[in-house]
Design a protein around this motif. Structure first.
Motif, PDB file in Angstrom:
ATOM      1  N   GLY A 191       0.801  -1.219   0.000  1.00 24.59           N
ATOM      2  CA  GLY A 191       0.000   0.000   0.000  1.00 24.59           C
ATOM      3  C   GLY A 191       0.832   1.267   0.000  1.00 24.59           C
ATOM      4  N   GLY A 192       2.153   1.130  -0.203  1.00 26.70           N
ATOM      5  CA  GLY A 192       3.007   2.312  -0.310  1.00 26.70           C
ATOM      6  C   GLY A 192       3.458   2.896   1.005  1.00 26.70           C
ATOM      7  N   HIS A 193       3.378   2.124   2.101  1.00 28.21           N
ATOM      8  CA  HIS A 193       3.755   2.627   3.422  1.00 28.21           C
ATOM      9  C   HIS A 193       4.860   1.757   4.018  1.00 28.21           C
ATOM     10  N   ALA A 194       5.777   2.401   4.719  1.00 26.95           N
ATOM     11  CA  ALA A 194       6.929   1.703   5.279  1.00 26.95           C
ATOM     12  C   ALA A 194       6.696   1.347   6.737  1.00 26.95           C
ATOM     13  N   LEU A 195       6.740   0.053   7.025  1.00 20.73           N
ATOM     14  CA  LEU A 195       6.675  -0.455   8.396  1.00 20.73           C
ATOM     15  C   LEU A 195       7.857  -1.376   8.583  1.00 20.73           C
ATOM     16  N   SER A 196       8.697  -1.079   9.559  1.00 23.25           N
ATOM     17  CA  SER A 196       9.901  -1.879   9.737  1.00 23.25           C
ATOM     18  C   SER A 196       9.577  -3.228  10.356  1.00 23.25           C
ATOM     19  N   ALA A 197      10.458  -4.192  10.111  1.00 22.61           N
ATOM     20  CA  ALA A 197      10.310  -5.512  10.717  1.00 22.61           C
ATOM     21  C   ALA A 197      10.389  -5.412  12.234  1.00 22.61           C
ATOM     22  N   ALA A 198      11.237  -4.510  12.734  1.00 26.49           N
ATOM     23  CA  ALA A 198      11.366  -4.340  14.178  1.00 26.49           C
ATOM     24  C   ALA A 198      10.057  -3.844  14.785  1.00 26.49           C
ATOM     25  N   ARG A 199       9.406  -2.905  14.113  1.00 21.47           N
ATOM     26  CA  ARG A 199       8.137  -2.400  14.628  1.00 21.47           C
ATOM     27  C   ARG A 199       7.062  -3.492  14.571  1.00 21.47           C
ATOM     28  N   ALA A 200       7.081  -4.306  13.526  1.00 25.04           N
ATOM     29  CA  ALA A 200       6.115  -5.393  13.417  1.00 25.04           C
ATOM     30  C   ALA A 200       6.275  -6.371  14.578  1.00 25.04           C
ATOM     31  N   LYS A 201       7.520  -6.637  14.977  1.00 31.72           N
ATOM     32  CA  LYS A 201       7.756  -7.525  16.113  1.00 31.72           C
ATOM     33  C   LYS A 201       7.226  -6.918  17.401  1.00 31.72           C
ATOM     34  N   VAL A 202       7.374  -5.596  17.542  1.00 33.94           N
ATOM     35  CA  VAL A 202       6.836  -4.911  18.722  1.00 33.94           C
ATOM     36  C   VAL A 202       5.315  -5.036  18.754  1.00 33.94           C
ATOM     37  N   LEU A 203       4.684  -4.854  17.607  1.00 33.27           N
ATOM     38  CA  LEU A 203       3.228  -4.969  17.542  1.00 33.27           C
ATOM     39  C   LEU A 203       2.767  -6.371  17.922  1.00 33.27           C
ATOM     40  N   ARG A 204       3.507  -7.381  17.462  1.00 36.18           N
ATOM     41  CA  ARG A 204       3.165  -8.756  17.813  1.00 36.18           C
ATOM     42  C   ARG A 204       3.305  -8.978  19.312  1.00 36.18           C
ATOM     43  N   LYS A 205       4.381  -8.467  19.902  1.00 34.00           N
ATOM     44  CA  LYS A 205       4.592  -8.630  21.342  1.00 34.00           C
ATOM     45  C   LYS A 205       3.503  -7.915  22.129  1.00 34.00           C
ATOM     46  N   GLU A 206       3.156  -6.713  21.703  1.00 31.17           N
ATOM     47  CA  GLU A 206       2.100  -5.966  22.396  1.00 31.17           C
ATOM     48  C   GLU A 206       0.768  -6.699  22.344  1.00 31.17           C
ATOM     49  N   LEU A 207       0.474  -7.288  21.207  1.00 22.95           N
ATOM     50  CA  LEU A 207      -0.783  -8.037  21.067  1.00 22.95           C
ATOM     51  C   LEU A 207      -0.747  -9.278  21.970  1.00 22.95           C
ATOM     52  N   ASN A 208       0.374 -10.003  21.966  1.00 26.20           N
ATOM     53  CA  ASN A 208       0.494 -11.189  22.808  1.00 26.20           C
ATOM     54  C   ASN A 208       0.372 -10.843  24.290  1.00 26.20           C
ATOM     55  N   ASP A 209       1.028  -9.737  24.681  1.00 26.64           N
ATOM     56  CA  ASP A 209       0.961  -9.315  26.091  1.00 26.64           C
ATOM     57  C   ASP A 209      -0.463  -8.932  26.469  1.00 26.64           C
ATOM     58  N   SER A 210      -1.141  -8.261  25.548  1.00 23.37           N
ATOM     59  CA  SER A 210      -2.524  -7.862  25.812  1.00 23.37           C
ATOM     60  C   SER A 210      -3.441  -9.069  25.969  1.00 23.37           C
ATOM     61  N   ASN A 211      -3.239 -10.069  25.108  1.00 22.07           N
ATOM     62  CA  ASN A 211      -4.061 -11.279  25.180  1.00 22.07           C
ATOM     63  C   ASN A 211      -3.813 -12.044  26.487  1.00 22.07           C
ATOM     64  N   GLN A 212      -2.552 -12.072  26.919  1.00 23.52           N
ATOM     65  CA  GLN A 212      -2.222 -12.799  28.140  1.00 23.52           C
ATOM     66  C   GLN A 212      -2.768 -12.079  29.379  1.00 23.52           C
ATOM     67  N   SER A 213      -2.734 -10.740  29.359  1.00 29.22           N
ATOM     68  CA  SER A 213      -3.228  -9.985  30.505  1.00 29.22           C
ATOM     69  C   SER A 213      -4.748  -9.968  30.554  1.00 29.22           C
ATOM     70  N   GLY A 214      -5.388 -10.148  29.365  1.00 23.51           N
ATOM     71  CA  GLY A 214      -6.846 -10.142  29.302  1.00 23.51           C
ATOM     72  C   GLY A 214      -7.436 -11.449  29.738  1.00 23.51           C
TER      73      GLY A 214
END
Length: 214
Positions: A191-214
């Motif tokens: 879609g013409g937008h730059a998202l780094s692999a490092a940021r994608a890993k952070v997003l995955r970790k944040e989602l996993n942490d949220s699911n575990q805390s929920g």
């Protein structure tokens, strides 16, 4: 073929009997939030024609050139929208023969694990899908992400239908495509937008942490 437009927003369409609270929807939503990119991840009605109406309504709030991202049955709906409205799309294990797929489910009752809704698959589902199916697809507009071990849909069917599309194979990936976070940079680049692999890993970790805390 001209260059693909920069996406003005992203519409994510979940698969059959899924919802906006699914992990894939959350990842796409979080990636768009990081990029300050308008995003819609609606809970789609189980009837495909009704789902299409809802999806088309959400397109209106995503600018002049939104990108559609769809998983499984949502991938089919994304293709319908892309062909009708001249949009780019990223498809995750898309359903390429939904009429045949749904024919096996007619008469079955399902309960949506995200919304709690109970519904019965009727022949109207199959007829709606038949009416919606595009006569063909323009491969240049698509990014195809396929798990090679998809237990629900045959990856080779999607490769055949979208032959010529940019295609990424995830070795050993199942139908749920749990490795989606690793491919968010590729989707956003489509879609013409730059998202780094490092940021994608952070997003995955944040989602996993949220699911575990929920």
């Amino acid at each position: 073929m001209s260059a693909l437009p920069t996406a003005s927003g992203v519409l994510y369409l979940h698969g059959f009997n899924s919802g906006s609270a699914s992990p894939k929807a959350a990842l796409v939503r979080d990636a768009c939030g990081y990029l300050s990119l308008p995003c819609a991840t609606p809970d789609l009605p189980h009837r495909p024609d009704h789902a299409l109406v809802r999806a088309e309504a959400d397109l209106c709030g995503l600018g002049a050139a939104p990108m559609v991202v769809g998983s499984s049955m949502g991938g089919f709906l994304a293709s319908v929208l892309a062909e009708r409205h001249d949009l780019t799309a990223a498809l995750i294990n898309p359903a390429v023969a939904p009429v045949r797929l749904v024919a096996d489910w007619v008469g079955m009752t399902h309960v949506n694990p995200y919304t709690g809704e109970s519904f019965r698959v009727e022949d109207a589902h199959r007829r709606a899908l038949a009416d919606m199916t595009p006569a063909g697809v323009a491969p240049w507009r698509y990014l195809l992400l396929l798990g090679t071990a998809d237990e629900t849909l045959a990856p080779q069917d999607a490769r055949q239908l979208y032959r010529g599309a940019r295609t990424i194979l995830h070795p050993g990936g199942d139908h749920g495509f749990s490795a989606l976070a690793d491919y968010l940079p590729a989707i956003m680049a489509h879609g013409g937008h730059a998202l780094s692999a490092a940021r994608a890993k952070v997003l995955r970790k944040e989602l996993n942490d949220s699911n575990q805390s929920g």
